[in-house]
Scaffold this active site. Sequence first.
Site, short mmCIF file in Angstrom:
data_model
loop_
_atom_site.label_atom_id
_atom_site.label_comp_id
_atom_site.label_asym_id
_atom_site.label_seq_id
_atom_site.Cartn_x
_atom_site.Cartn_y
_atom_site.Cartn_z
N ASN A 7 51.02 34.65 30.57
CA ASN A 7 50.83 33.77 31.79
C ASN A 7 51.93 32.53 31.95
OD1 ASN A 7 49.88 32.14 34.10
ND2 ASN A 7 47.88 31.94 32.89
N ARG A 99 49.97 38.13 33.93
CA ARG A 99 49.23 37.53 34.87
C ARG A 99 50.54 37.08 36.00
NH1 ARG A 99 46.84 31.69 35.99
NH2 ARG A 99 45.64 32.22 38.09
N HIS A 189 41.79 34.22 41.26
CA HIS A 189 40.95 34.33 39.94
C HIS A 189 40.21 35.57 39.90
CE1 HIS A 189 39.86 29.65 40.02
NE2 HIS A 189 40.77 29.93 39.15
N ARG A 250 42.06 19.57 43.44
CA ARG A 250 42.32 20.27 44.50
C ARG A 250 41.08 19.71 45.47
NH1 ARG A 250 43.41 25.76 42.51
NH2 ARG A 250 45.51 25.74 41.47
N GLU A 344 30.98 27.48 31.62
CA GLU A 344 30.62 27.99 30.36
C GLU A 344 29.95 26.79 29.51
OE1 GLU A 344 34.09 29.97 28.74
OE2 GLU A 344 34.29 30.74 30.51
N GLU A 395 40.20 36.55 30.83
CA GLU A 395 40.95 37.16 31.57
C GLU A 395 42.23 37.95 30.83
OE1 GLU A 395 40.90 33.15 33.63
OE2 GLU A 395 41.85 34.15 35.09
#
Length: 413
Positions: A7, A99, A189, A250, A344, A395
């Site tokens: 990534n 990714r 996502h 954000r 989580e 992921e």
Amino acid sequence: MNVFVINAGSSSLKWQVIATDSGGAQGQGDVRLCRGAVERIGGEAIVSTQDLRGARQKFTAPARDTRAALDYVLRWLLSDASGVREIRGWGDIHAVGHRVVHGGELFHESALITRDVLKGIEDCIDLAPLHNPNNLRGILAVREICGEAMPQVAVFDTAFHASIPEHAYLYAVPYHLYRRHRIRRYGFHGTSHRYVAYRYQTLLQLKPEQTHIVTLHLGNGCSATAIRGGRSVDTSMGMTPLEGLVMGTRSGDLDPAVVNLMAAKEGLSPHEVEALLNTQSGLLGVSGLTNDMKVLLEELEEHEDRRVRLAVEIFCHRARKYVGALLASMGGADAVVFTGGIGENSAEIRARICDGLQWAGLTLNENQNQQTTGREGRISSDESRLAAYVLPTDEELLIARDTARCVLGTEGA
Ligand code: ADP
């Protein structure tokens, strides 16, 4: 198959080596051999690693760009210092999975990287100028270091949302703007939402077409997705990852007229306003303290700070509002699934979001909610008509599996 998962960000490179079990039953026998990150690329970078047995190392190394960082990581991986016995030479890395943030309308699924795929990722730079160039740099660096024969696969953040219908992805702006510039909702996502949908389906022994859930990915970036029949049918992020939920830095949704107003009042350019909405807003902007939810909750408990309380309340209110909106958008669901660092690990945030969703048939089992941290579990009460689950995302695992599948040319999860 040993897959090196990358990534690549603007100043960081996160990576994992996962041995996928390409022969066995799905999900059985995938082993994470090693993981790590290179941060502050551009000078003296910080390298951190963690091996199969959990042993951690942290050191500094010169890395002026992505290629240098990758070169360093691969050499370290092959050396005795790494302690990764399964990787002894280049031949032990069988494929590389990347990714890639934006696949635009070109990529509806993961793709083995060819010249055409590279060109396609380049063509999407306009849509994700902050992300795709970094992802491309990662791909080109692997090519330079490992040679053209190393199979590489691109796994797109947007691909899972390719199934969203036109009426949900189009903005109500003049249609020619969509035709000319592809201005529309893409969603992000996707790999995370797809992974937790897959876990839900596996846990409940359902077929994809029986999977009707709202997934809430709450990390530094946050997004919600409506998944009907195992496919994404609506999502909160839009043309860019700025739309939708309140995030660490954000803003999420706001009236587009605010952009002009902020520019005029604060003497900022449109680019500067966009940067402010991406990096100075959200939890950080409202609290004036931090983008880190864990710290905010600790602060709230100790000092009852008004702006910290507001930041947490706005965050939860927006998330709850989106769950309601997506339930309506998809015609109802069987469960809400929490994932991402906040989803989580924070029973408190989950409780705050669910408190107010009783009308939709959702009631939590308080004990279960408190006890489910960083692991899979059902957190709703037995009577709850709408169930709630915590399903940690992974992921990288999905990227590794997609990579193995694309390289071997087989069907998979
Ligand atoms: P990223 O999106 O960068 O992958 P993560 O998914 O790791 O980030 O999520 C990071 C967020 O999760 C941070 O806001 C962090 O404070 C939050 N988080 C992690 N653990 C907890 C916890 N126990 N309670 C509340 N928030 C937590």
